[in-house]
Design a protein around this motif. Structure first.
Motif, PDB file in Angstrom:
ATOM      1  N   PRO A 132      24.555  -5.804 -18.470  1.00  0.00           N
ATOM      2  CA  PRO A 132      24.609  -6.384 -17.114  1.00  0.00           C
ATOM      3  C   PRO A 132      25.305  -5.471 -16.093  1.00  0.00           C
ATOM      4  N   MET A 133      26.198  -4.594 -16.569  1.00  0.00           N
ATOM      5  CA  MET A 133      26.865  -3.705 -15.607  1.00  0.00           C
ATOM      6  C   MET A 133      25.867  -2.672 -15.082  1.00  0.00           C
ATOM      7  N   GLY A 134      24.990  -2.195 -15.961  1.00  0.00           N
ATOM      8  CA  GLY A 134      23.939  -1.269 -15.519  1.00  0.00           C
ATOM      9  C   GLY A 134      23.029  -1.962 -14.507  1.00  0.00           C
ATOM     10  N   MET A 135      22.730  -3.243 -14.766  1.00  0.00           N
ATOM     11  CA  MET A 135      21.872  -3.999 -13.840  1.00  0.00           C
ATOM     12  C   MET A 135      22.584  -4.206 -12.500  1.00  0.00           C
ATOM     13  N   LEU A 136      23.888  -4.502 -12.570  1.00  0.00           N
ATOM     14  CA  LEU A 136      24.638  -4.741 -11.326  1.00  0.00           C
ATOM     15  C   LEU A 136      24.711  -3.460 -10.488  1.00  0.00           C
ATOM     16  N   VAL A 137      25.043  -2.346 -11.154  1.00  0.00           N
ATOM     17  CA  VAL A 137      25.164  -1.069 -10.442  1.00  0.00           C
ATOM     18  C   VAL A 137      23.833  -0.743  -9.747  1.00  0.00           C
ATOM     19  N   SER A 138      22.733  -0.946 -10.472  1.00  0.00           N
ATOM     20  CA  SER A 138      21.428  -0.588  -9.904  1.00  0.00           C
ATOM     21  C   SER A 138      21.018  -1.532  -8.783  1.00  0.00           C
ATOM     22  N   THR A 139      21.246  -2.836  -8.970  1.00  0.00           N
ATOM     23  CA  THR A 139      20.747  -3.767  -7.948  1.00  0.00           C
ATOM     24  C   THR A 139      21.614  -3.733  -6.691  1.00  0.00           C
ATOM     25  N   VAL A 140      22.894  -3.441  -6.835  1.00  0.00           N
ATOM     26  CA  VAL A 140      23.698  -3.354  -5.604  1.00  0.00           C
ATOM     27  C   VAL A 140      23.262  -2.109  -4.822  1.00  0.00           C
ATOM     28  N   ALA A 141      22.905  -1.048  -5.530  1.00  0.00           N
ATOM     29  CA  ALA A 141      22.375   0.144  -4.850  1.00  0.00           C
ATOM     30  C   ALA A 141      21.046  -0.207  -4.186  1.00  0.00           C
ATOM     31  N   ALA A 142      20.243  -1.051  -4.868  1.00  0.00           N
ATOM     32  CA  ALA A 142      18.932  -1.429  -4.322  1.00  0.00           C
ATOM     33  C   ALA A 142      19.068  -2.206  -3.010  1.00  0.00           C
ATOM     34  N   LEU A 143      20.195  -2.909  -2.820  1.00  0.00           N
ATOM     35  CA  LEU A 143      20.383  -3.657  -1.566  1.00  0.00           C
ATOM     36  C   LEU A 143      20.297  -2.714  -0.359  1.00  0.00           C
ATOM     37  N   SER A 144      20.652  -1.465  -0.596  1.00  0.00           N
ATOM     38  CA  SER A 144      20.578  -0.446   0.459  1.00  0.00           C
ATOM     39  C   SER A 144      19.162  -0.381   1.045  1.00  0.00           C
ATOM     40  N   THR A 145      18.150  -0.596   0.211  1.00  0.00           N
ATOM     41  CA  THR A 145      16.764  -0.494   0.684  1.00  0.00           C
ATOM     42  C   THR A 145      16.336  -1.753   1.440  1.00  0.00           C
ATOM     43  N   TYR A 147      18.447  -3.461   3.431  1.00  0.00           N
ATOM     44  CA  TYR A 147      19.190  -3.519   4.697  1.00  0.00           C
ATOM     45  C   TYR A 147      19.371  -2.112   5.274  1.00  0.00           C
ATOM     46  N   PRO A 148      18.294  -1.498   5.751  1.00  0.00           N
ATOM     47  CA  PRO A 148      18.403  -0.115   6.220  1.00  0.00           C
ATOM     48  C   PRO A 148      19.376   0.044   7.396  1.00  0.00           C
ATOM     49  N   GLU A 149      19.604  -1.059   8.142  1.00  0.00           N
ATOM     50  CA  GLU A 149      20.527  -0.953   9.288  1.00  0.00           C
ATOM     51  C   GLU A 149      21.982  -0.756   8.834  1.00  0.00           C
ATOM     52  N   ALA A 150      22.211  -0.935   7.517  1.00  0.00           N
ATOM     53  CA  ALA A 150      23.566  -0.742   6.989  1.00  0.00           C
ATOM     54  C   ALA A 150      24.031   0.703   7.132  1.00  0.00           C
ATOM     55  N   LYS A 151      23.086   1.585   7.450  1.00  0.00           N
ATOM     56  CA  LYS A 151      23.446   3.002   7.684  1.00  0.00           C
ATOM     57  C   LYS A 151      24.343   3.160   8.909  1.00  0.00           C
ATOM     58  N   ARG A 159      29.127  -3.281  10.065  1.00  0.00           N
ATOM     59  CA  ARG A 159      30.045  -3.230   8.905  1.00  0.00           C
ATOM     60  C   ARG A 159      30.443  -4.638   8.483  1.00  0.00           C
ATOM     61  N   LYS A 160      30.695  -5.486   9.480  1.00  0.00           N
ATOM     62  CA  LYS A 160      31.110  -6.865   9.193  1.00  0.00           C
ATOM     63  C   LYS A 160      30.005  -7.608   8.442  1.00  0.00           C
ATOM     64  N   LEU A 161      28.778  -7.429   8.917  1.00  0.00           N
ATOM     65  CA  LEU A 161      27.637  -8.102   8.284  1.00  0.00           C
ATOM     66  C   LEU A 161      27.451  -7.618   6.842  1.00  0.00           C
ATOM     67  N   GLN A 162      27.555  -6.320   6.646  1.00  0.00           N
ATOM     68  CA  GLN A 162      27.387  -5.794   5.273  1.00  0.00           C
ATOM     69  C   GLN A 162      28.534  -6.283   4.374  1.00  0.00           C
ATOM     70  N   GLY A 244      31.825   7.373  -0.131  1.00  0.00           N
ATOM     71  CA  GLY A 244      31.804   6.884   1.256  1.00  0.00           C
ATOM     72  C   GLY A 244      32.082   7.990   2.262  1.00  0.00           C
ATOM     73  N   SER A 245      32.788   9.025   1.838  1.00  0.00           N
ATOM     74  CA  SER A 245      33.165  10.091   2.781  1.00  0.00           C
ATOM     75  C   SER A 245      31.964  10.929   3.225  1.00  0.00           C
ATOM     76  N   SER A 246      30.831  10.824   2.499  1.00  0.00           N
ATOM     77  CA  SER A 246      29.648  11.544   2.978  1.00  0.00           C
ATOM     78  C   SER A 246      28.776  10.615   3.840  1.00  0.00           C
ATOM     79  N   HIS A 247      29.289   9.408   4.113  1.00  0.00           N
ATOM     80  CA  HIS A 247      28.692   8.449   5.045  1.00  0.00           C
ATOM     81  C   HIS A 247      27.354   7.825   4.624  1.00  0.00           C
ATOM     82  N   PRO A 248      27.162   7.500   3.322  1.00  0.00           N
ATOM     83  CA  PRO A 248      25.995   6.685   2.988  1.00  0.00           C
ATOM     84  C   PRO A 248      26.289   5.232   3.381  1.00  0.00           C
ATOM     85  N   ASP A 249      25.315   4.344   3.234  1.00  0.00           N
ATOM     86  CA  ASP A 249      25.590   2.935   3.529  1.00  0.00           C
ATOM     87  C   ASP A 249      26.513   2.378   2.432  1.00  0.00           C
TER      88      ASP A 249
END
Ligand code: ACO
Length: 430
Positions: A132-145, A147-151, A159-162, A244-249
């Protein structure tokens, strides 16, 4: 201003370096050079044993005295009087919320617990025995796709919404991962329940129309979540800040932090504690096991901490929570082995000399197991509450004008310049 005077014995030159907040700036060492060609002195600090990477106002730890405070409030008082969502607000925004702020915050988080239906399809793609940790890591990354405005990380509203989405959706993703691994249908969030009550609902609801969480277990989980909300610059948080220091979402950065948390030396430790207790098997085998640890044949998992050189204050609180949980669930038979391990280790010269005490993970796994969680869910149960700490640290990083992309230096010890060797002239390296 306090200063440090350094004499470079290679050149005889003297330097005065400012001391601020008990630190010198490593970049101040760069002026120390033997000649114009010299790059300048650097500090070498593998594993950041003595390097502060940021200035933070979130969490205070005094490892020698066993103190942990979020935004100045002792962890013991928060565990006693607060809720996880209230503590998360404190960690994120710096102050305890007023009644109306808390109501609004709870509403905002609660109304972001649903995920896009495609997340379910995404989950379905995992193998039946996926961790489940592999699934969590992958699906939280997938949320990036989703919510593209999270960039727009420098937009405070975005930031508040994310933040609402991340805190709201992590339990949903975690519960979906668990249900998938059990081959059970996903349960949608119930907005009438508390944060932890709803999480238990999404995990354990069966055919009942309305899931009613057990109040003791709901509160116990809430306390465990409070204890895990933040822990300053640990491995996962360092990953959050580094990525986060390279500024991804923030979804990608949280995925990185959760991946760091997965390791057995960090958030995976309570899973390892349970495996260790099961391998030991019974109380009378404890002395034999301790002997092996002292002989260097493995670690006493759940003992020792990079920062705490005294009893981890979270472990003390967890021990109390364990008693309340076991009144409901019945005692976990592994508890006796754990208590015996602790008793023997705390009297043993090896552990005393090295200042090895139980950490947060020593008892949390036993509680989680008694509550019905399989061991694979343990790091997931850590990642959910730690999300508030990660996001708080990420925001602090973004708003700190001193921070830049994290990019450590290295000490190069490899080959000097050499000429390319054609393949027919190469010899196998020994
Ligand atoms: N069992 C036996 N010996 C230990 C243990 C342990 N759990 N932890 C440290 N030691 C020994 C080391 O072997 C070393 O001995 P030495 O001086 O004879 O070489 C000495 O104590 C110092 O240990 P280090 O590894 O240098 O300490 P460090 O600060 O690097 O490691 C860590 C901290 C990773 C937590 C370590 O104690 C450990 O591996 N513990 C077990 C895993 C664990 O419980 N992790 C959870 C941490 S809490 C959290 O992440 C939420």
């Amino acid at each position: 201003m306090d200063t440090l005077t350094l004499i470079d014995n290679r050149t005889g030159k003297k330097y005065e370096i400012p001391i601020q907040n008990g630190t010198i700036r490593a970049i101040d060492l760069r002026q120390i050079r033997i000649d114009e060609e010299d790059f300048g002195l650097m500090s070498y600090d593998p594993a950041f044993m003595n390097t502060a990477s940021c200035r933070s106002k979130i969490t205070y730890i005094d490892g020698d005295r066993g103190i942990l405070r979020y935004r100045g409030y002792p962890i013991e008082e928060l565990a006693e009087s607060s809720t996880y969502l209230e503590t998360a607000y404190l960690v994120l925004y710096g102050e305890l919320p007023t009644k109306s702020e808390l109501d609004q915050w709870t509403h905002d988080v609660t109304y972001h617990t649903f995920t896009h239906e495609n997340i379910k399809k995404f989950m379905d793609g995992f193998h039946y025995d996926a961790h489940p940790m592999g699934m969590l890591v992958s699906t939280v990354a997938a949320l990036s796709t989703f919510y593209p405005e999270a960039k727009n990380i420098f937009n405070a509203d975005s930031r508040k919404l994310q933040t609402h989405r991340l805190i709201g959706k992590m339990p949903t993703l975690a519960a979906f991962a668990y249900r998938h691994s059990r081959g059970m249908p996903y349960v949608y969030p119930d907005n009438e329940l508390s944060y932890t009550g709803n999480f238990l609902n999404m995990l354990f609801k069966m055919t009942e129309l309305k899931y009613e969480p057990n109040a003791t277990l709901e509160r116990a989980l809430d306390i465990l979540f409070i204890l895990h909300a933040d822990h300053e610059q640990n491995c996962g948080t360092n990953a959050m800040r580094g990525v986060g220091s390279s500024h991804p979402d923030p979804y990608c950065a949280v995925a990185a932090a959760a991946a760091a948390l997965y390791g057995p030396l960090h958030g995976g430790a309570n899973e390892e504690v349970l495996r260790m207790l099961s391998v030991i098997g019974s109380k009378d085998k404890v002395p034999e096991f301790i002997k092996k640890v002292k002989a260097g044949e493995g670690l006493l998992m759940g003992f020792g901490h990079r920062v705490y050189k005294n009893y981890d204050p979270r472990a003390k609180i967890i021990k109390r929570v364990a008693d309340q949980v076991f009144e409901v669930t019945g005692k976990n038979p592994l508890l006796d082995i754990a208590l015996e391990l602790e008793r023997i280790a705390l009297e043993d010269e090896y552990f005393i000399k090295r200042k090895l005490y139980p950490n947060v993970d020593f008892y949390s796994g036993i509680i989680y197991q008694a509550m019905g969680f399989p061991v694979e869910m343990f790091p997931v149960l850590f990642a959910i509450p730690r999300t508030s700490g990660w996001v708080a640290q990420w925001e602090e990083l973004l708003l700190d004008p001193e921070q830049k992309i994290a990019r450590p230096r290295q000490v190069y010890l490899g080959e000097e310049k050499r000429k390319f060797v054609p393949i027919e002239h190469r010899k196998t390296a020994k």
